[in-house]
Design a protein around this motif. Structure first.
Motif, PDB file in Angstrom:
ATOM      1  N   GLY A  73       0.825  -1.211   0.000  1.00 43.77           N
ATOM      2  CA  GLY A  73       0.000   0.000   0.000  1.00 43.77           C
ATOM      3  C   GLY A  73       0.854   1.254   0.000  1.00 43.77           C
ATOM      4  N   ALA A  74       1.909   1.262   0.829  1.00 42.00           N
ATOM      5  CA  ALA A  74       2.807   2.418   0.897  1.00 42.00           C
ATOM      6  C   ALA A  74       3.610   2.559  -0.404  1.00 42.00           C
ATOM      7  CB  ALA A  74       3.742   2.284   2.096  1.00 42.00           C
ATOM      8  N   LEU A  75       4.073   1.440  -0.963  1.00 40.53           N
ATOM      9  CA  LEU A  75       4.847   1.472  -2.212  1.00 40.53           C
ATOM     10  C   LEU A  75       4.013   1.990  -3.373  1.00 40.53           C
ATOM     11  CD1 LEU A  75       7.571   0.552  -3.638  1.00 40.53           C
ATOM     12  CD2 LEU A  75       6.329  -1.554  -4.187  1.00 40.53           C
ATOM     13  N   LEU A  76       2.724   1.664  -3.372  1.00 35.29           N
ATOM     14  CA  LEU A  76       1.880   1.999  -4.526  1.00 35.29           C
ATOM     15  C   LEU A  76       1.067   3.276  -4.352  1.00 35.29           C
ATOM     16  CD1 LEU A  76       0.738  -1.582  -5.577  1.00 35.29           C
ATOM     17  CD2 LEU A  76       2.703  -0.241  -6.370  1.00 35.29           C
ATOM     18  N   GLU A  77       1.385   4.077  -3.340  1.00 33.22           N
ATOM     19  CA  GLU A  77       0.762   5.399  -3.246  1.00 33.22           C
ATOM     20  C   GLU A  77       1.201   6.229  -4.451  1.00 33.22           C
ATOM     21  OE1 GLU A  77      -1.518   6.729  -1.195  1.00 33.22           O
ATOM     22  OE2 GLU A  77      -1.700   4.681  -0.433  1.00 33.22           O
ATOM     23  N   LEU A  78       0.338   7.132  -4.898  1.00 33.44           N
ATOM     24  CA  LEU A  78       0.713   7.977  -6.039  1.00 33.44           C
ATOM     25  C   LEU A  78       1.938   8.822  -5.729  1.00 33.44           C
ATOM     26  CD1 LEU A  78      -2.713   9.106  -7.523  1.00 33.44           C
ATOM     27  CD2 LEU A  78      -1.022   7.564  -8.541  1.00 33.44           C
ATOM     28  N   LYS A  79       2.049   9.284  -4.486  1.00 33.94           N
ATOM     29  CA  LYS A  79       3.217  10.049  -4.042  1.00 33.94           C
ATOM     30  C   LYS A  79       3.767   9.345  -2.806  1.00 33.94           C
ATOM     31  CE  LYS A  79       1.657  14.412  -5.885  1.00 33.94           C
ATOM     32  NZ  LYS A  79       1.338  15.803  -5.627  1.00 33.94           N
ATOM     33  N   PRO A  80       4.538   8.272  -3.009  1.00 33.42           N
ATOM     34  CA  PRO A  80       5.016   7.500  -1.859  1.00 33.42           C
ATOM     35  C   PRO A  80       5.992   8.290  -0.994  1.00 33.42           C
ATOM     36  CG  PRO A  80       5.991   6.688  -3.890  1.00 33.42           C
ATOM     37  CD  PRO A  80       4.997   7.730  -4.278  1.00 33.42           C
ATOM     38  N   ARG A  81       5.973   7.971   0.293  1.00 33.41           N
ATOM     39  CA  ARG A  81       6.913   8.633   1.206  1.00 33.41           C
ATOM     40  C   ARG A  81       8.324   8.109   0.936  1.00 33.41           C
ATOM     41  NH1 ARG A  81       4.192   4.954   5.179  1.00 33.41           N
ATOM     42  NH2 ARG A  81       5.872   3.821   6.189  1.00 33.41           N
ATOM     43  N   PRO A  82       9.340   8.782   1.474  1.00 34.09           N
ATOM     44  CA  PRO A  82      10.721   8.386   1.192  1.00 34.09           C
ATOM     45  C   PRO A  82      10.984   6.901   1.455  1.00 34.09           C
ATOM     46  CG  PRO A  82      10.707  10.484   2.319  1.00 34.09           C
ATOM     47  CD  PRO A  82       9.277   9.972   2.322  1.00 34.09           C
ATOM     48  N   TYR A  84       9.929   4.491  -0.197  1.00 33.05           N
ATOM     49  CA  TYR A  84       8.883   3.666  -0.792  1.00 33.05           C
ATOM     50  C   TYR A  84       8.697   4.021  -2.263  1.00 33.05           C
ATOM     51  CZ  TYR A  84       7.010   1.053   3.175  1.00 33.05           C
ATOM     52  OH  TYR A  84       6.832   0.171   4.218  1.00 33.05           O
ATOM     53  N   GLN A  85       9.611   4.807  -2.829  1.00 30.73           N
ATOM     54  CA  GLN A  85       9.468   5.209  -4.229  1.00 30.73           C
ATOM     55  C   GLN A  85       9.833   4.083  -5.185  1.00 30.73           C
ATOM     56  OE1 GLN A  85      11.784   6.412  -2.143  1.00 30.73           O
ATOM     57  NE2 GLN A  85      13.748   6.499  -3.176  1.00 30.73           N
ATOM     58  N   CYS A  86      10.602   3.088  -4.726  1.00 26.53           N
ATOM     59  CA  CYS A  86      10.953   1.946  -5.568  1.00 26.53           C
ATOM     60  C   CYS A  86      11.111   0.701  -4.701  1.00 26.53           C
ATOM     61  CB  CYS A  86      12.210   2.218  -6.385  1.00 26.53           C
ATOM     62  SG  CYS A  86      13.705   2.365  -5.412  1.00 26.53           S
ATOM     63  N   ILE A  87      11.033  -0.440  -5.338  1.00 26.53           N
ATOM     64  CA  ILE A  87      11.102  -1.712  -4.620  1.00 26.53           C
ATOM     65  C   ILE A  87      12.435  -1.869  -3.900  1.00 26.53           C
ATOM     66  CG2 ILE A  87      11.191  -4.219  -4.936  1.00 26.53           C
ATOM     67  CD1 ILE A  87       9.147  -3.806  -7.239  1.00 26.53           C
ATOM     68  N   GLN A  88      13.526  -1.482  -4.543  1.00 21.23           N
ATOM     69  CA  GLN A  88      14.837  -1.677  -3.947  1.00 21.23           C
ATOM     70  C   GLN A  88      14.969  -0.931  -2.623  1.00 21.23           C
ATOM     71  OE1 GLN A  88      13.915  -0.960  -7.123  1.00 21.23           O
ATOM     72  NE2 GLN A  88      15.760  -0.577  -8.287  1.00 21.23           N
ATOM     73  N   SER A  89      14.605   0.343  -2.599  1.00 19.44           N
ATOM     74  CA  SER A  89      14.738   1.101  -1.355  1.00 19.44           C
ATOM     75  C   SER A  89      13.715   0.642  -0.321  1.00 19.44           C
ATOM     76  CB  SER A  89      14.632   2.609  -1.607  1.00 19.44           C
ATOM     77  OG  SER A  89      13.388   2.940  -2.163  1.00 19.44           O
ATOM     78  N   ALA A  90      12.537   0.210  -0.762  1.00 22.34           N
ATOM     79  CA  ALA A  90      11.548  -0.322   0.178  1.00 22.34           C
ATOM     80  C   ALA A  90      12.050  -1.619   0.810  1.00 22.34           C
ATOM     81  CB  ALA A  90      10.212  -0.543  -0.519  1.00 22.34           C
ATOM     82  N   ALA A  91      12.826  -2.395   0.069  1.00 26.97           N
ATOM     83  CA  ALA A  91      13.405  -3.623   0.622  1.00 26.97           C
ATOM     84  C   ALA A  91      14.485  -3.290   1.652  1.00 26.97           C
ATOM     85  CB  ALA A  91      13.975  -4.487  -0.493  1.00 26.97           C
ATOM     86  N   VAL A  92      15.332  -2.332   1.320  1.00 29.17           N
ATOM     87  CA  VAL A  92      16.437  -1.976   2.210  1.00 29.17           C
ATOM     88  C   VAL A  92      15.931  -1.284   3.476  1.00 29.17           C
ATOM     89  CG1 VAL A  92      18.486  -0.496   2.422  1.00 29.17           C
ATOM     90  CG2 VAL A  92      18.143  -1.860   0.359  1.00 29.17           C
TER      91      VAL A  92
END
Length: 126
Positions: A73-82, A84-92
């Motif tokens: 849900g956070a990753l797929l927001e139209l304007k994701p928070r820091p 969460y803009q991409c899968i790689q950073s959301a994983a890290v």
């Protein structure tokens, strides 16, 4: 989290950037959305279809991306928070799962474009 699978399939097949970035991929990208799972099957770069990812063991998927409903849900927001803009950073930074495989790194641009397409479909902008 529910995303219209058919709408995503149509959007992905019609998207030049996504099809360009997957042009050599043969195999499966498995997306684990909390309790739901999709298997995106590719044949020589073409997205052949989407099936139930629960039927695809880790060893049979070239790329695996996963997370909880909240993480997606956070990753797929139209304007994701820091981060969460991409899968790689959301994983890290946020604990989403992304497997470590040659294909994962070779197809990072495709995964980023896929994330954008999922966002658009989720929010009715595809």
């Amino acid at each position: 989290m529910k995303i219209d699978q058919n709408a995503f399939l149509e959007a992905a097949r019609a998207d030049f950037e996504f099809t360009h970035e997957t042009r050599y991929l043969t195999g499966v990208i498995r997306l684990d959305f909390g309790d739901d799972s999709w298997a995106l099957s590719f044949a020589n770069g073409a997205l052949a279809g989407i099936t139930d990812g629960a039927d695809v063991p880790d060893a049979e998927a070239k790329i695996i991306v996963g997370g909880t409903d909240g993480q997606w849900g956070a990753l797929l927001e139209l304007k994701p928070r820091p981060f969460y803009q991409c899968i790689q950073s959301a994983a890290v930074k946020h604990g989403m799962k992304i497997n470590v495989a040659n294909e994962t790194f070779a197809y990072l641009p495709a995964l980023n474009r896929m994330t954008t397409l999922l966002r658009h479909v989720k929010h009715g902008k595809a």
